[in-house]
Design a protein around this motif. Structure first.
Motif, PDB file in Angstrom:
ATOM      1  N   ASN A 140     -79.795   1.440   2.275  1.00  0.00           N
ATOM      2  CA  ASN A 140     -80.942   0.550   2.417  1.00  0.00           C
ATOM      3  C   ASN A 140     -80.941   0.010   3.844  1.00  0.00           C
ATOM      4  O   ASN A 140     -79.897  -0.416   4.354  1.00  0.00           O
ATOM      5  N   VAL A 141     -82.103   0.016   4.474  1.00  0.00           N
ATOM      6  CA  VAL A 141     -82.252  -0.434   5.856  1.00  0.00           C
ATOM      7  C   VAL A 141     -82.846  -1.842   5.852  1.00  0.00           C
ATOM      8  O   VAL A 141     -83.792  -2.125   5.112  1.00  0.00           O
ATOM      9  N   PHE A 142     -82.289  -2.708   6.697  1.00  0.00           N
ATOM     10  CA  PHE A 142     -82.737  -4.089   6.798  1.00  0.00           C
ATOM     11  C   PHE A 142     -83.124  -4.416   8.240  1.00  0.00           C
ATOM     12  O   PHE A 142     -82.474  -3.968   9.179  1.00  0.00           O
ATOM     13  N   HIS A 143     -84.172  -5.203   8.376  1.00  0.00           N
ATOM     14  CA  HIS A 143     -84.593  -5.748   9.664  1.00  0.00           C
ATOM     15  C   HIS A 143     -84.086  -7.189   9.712  1.00  0.00           C
ATOM     16  O   HIS A 143     -84.135  -7.894   8.710  1.00  0.00           O
ATOM     17  N   VAL A 144     -83.595  -7.636  10.872  1.00  0.00           N
ATOM     18  CA  VAL A 144     -83.116  -9.008  11.029  1.00  0.00           C
ATOM     19  C   VAL A 144     -83.582  -9.576  12.364  1.00  0.00           C
ATOM     20  O   VAL A 144     -83.952  -8.829  13.278  1.00  0.00           O
ATOM     21  N   GLU A 145     -83.540 -10.897  12.454  1.00  0.00           N
ATOM     22  CA  GLU A 145     -83.743 -11.584  13.728  1.00  0.00           C
ATOM     23  C   GLU A 145     -82.424 -12.224  14.129  1.00  0.00           C
ATOM     24  O   GLU A 145     -81.815 -12.948  13.338  1.00  0.00           O
ATOM     25  N   LEU A 146     -81.993 -11.932  15.345  1.00  0.00           N
ATOM     26  CA  LEU A 146     -80.808 -12.573  15.904  1.00  0.00           C
ATOM     27  C   LEU A 146     -81.278 -13.840  16.604  1.00  0.00           C
ATOM     28  O   LEU A 146     -82.181 -13.788  17.445  1.00  0.00           O
ATOM     29  N   VAL A 147     -80.684 -14.978  16.270  1.00  0.00           N
ATOM     30  CA  VAL A 147     -81.018 -16.242  16.914  1.00  0.00           C
ATOM     31  C   VAL A 147     -79.956 -16.494  17.987  1.00  0.00           C
ATOM     32  O   VAL A 147     -78.765 -16.565  17.687  1.00  0.00           O
TER      33      VAL A 147
END
Length: 174
Positions: A140-147
């Motif tokens: 499963n592929v996930f998109h994330v935001e790095l803060v």
């Protein structure tokens, strides 16, 4: 702890950090203290973003913020498991980060640790889904935001990973 990580490109040429092992099992009751201990191995390291050549440092506030943030507290099920296991690929997720965006610091409590504001970057990672025999069915592929916080010492520090979203496109095959 040994990590089993690779960086690949999908059919569109976009990079994905593939995390081949699941360290934090179960979708209920993630042991966030264990995740925090795992994250401490990165403190003091730094990683260069390939696209922009910026250096991102990993400070001693990351383990506590990553595991104790309001965002993390709201996570349930598969997304909690995804965030816990994403810890294994943090250096690589920083390396492939793209789409830098700036936000001013508006919170008084962050006047010192994010005096020069916040940046967000996009990144992606994949986690394996196993069958009953322990064989990988797919990823499963996930998109994330790095803060990223821009601190008073003028350095950029990873602060948290948020907005984890499972991509609905075709999952990666093993």
């Amino acid at each position: 702890m040994e990590r089993n990580i690779s960086v690949i490109k999908d059919v569109n040429g976009k990079q994905i950090v593939v995390i081949n092992d699941i360290c934090f099992k179960g979708r209920q009751n993630i042991d966030w203290n264990e995740v925090e201990q795992y994250l401490k191995q990165y403190v003091g390291e730094f990683v260069e973003i390939a696209e922009s050549k910026e250096i991102i440092y990993i400070g001693n506030d990351l383990p506590d913020e990553y595991t104790g943030s309001n965002y993390t507290a709201k996570l349930k099920g598969a997304l909690a498991k995804a965030k816990a296991n994403a810890t294994q690929g943090i250096p690589e997720m920083i390396e492939i980060a793209e789409n830098k965006r700036f936000r001013e610091n508006l919170a008084k409590k962050h006047d010192k640790n994010a005096r020069f504001g916040w940046y967000r970057y996009d990144s992606r990672f994949a986690l394996p889904i196993f069958d009953d025999d322990g064989e990988v069915l797919r990823y499963n592929v996930f998109h994330v935001e790095l803060v990223i916080r821009h601190a008073v010492d003028r350095k950029l520090y990873l602060y948290d990973i948020i907005n984890i979203k499972k991509e609905t496109s075709t999952p990666l095959e093993p």
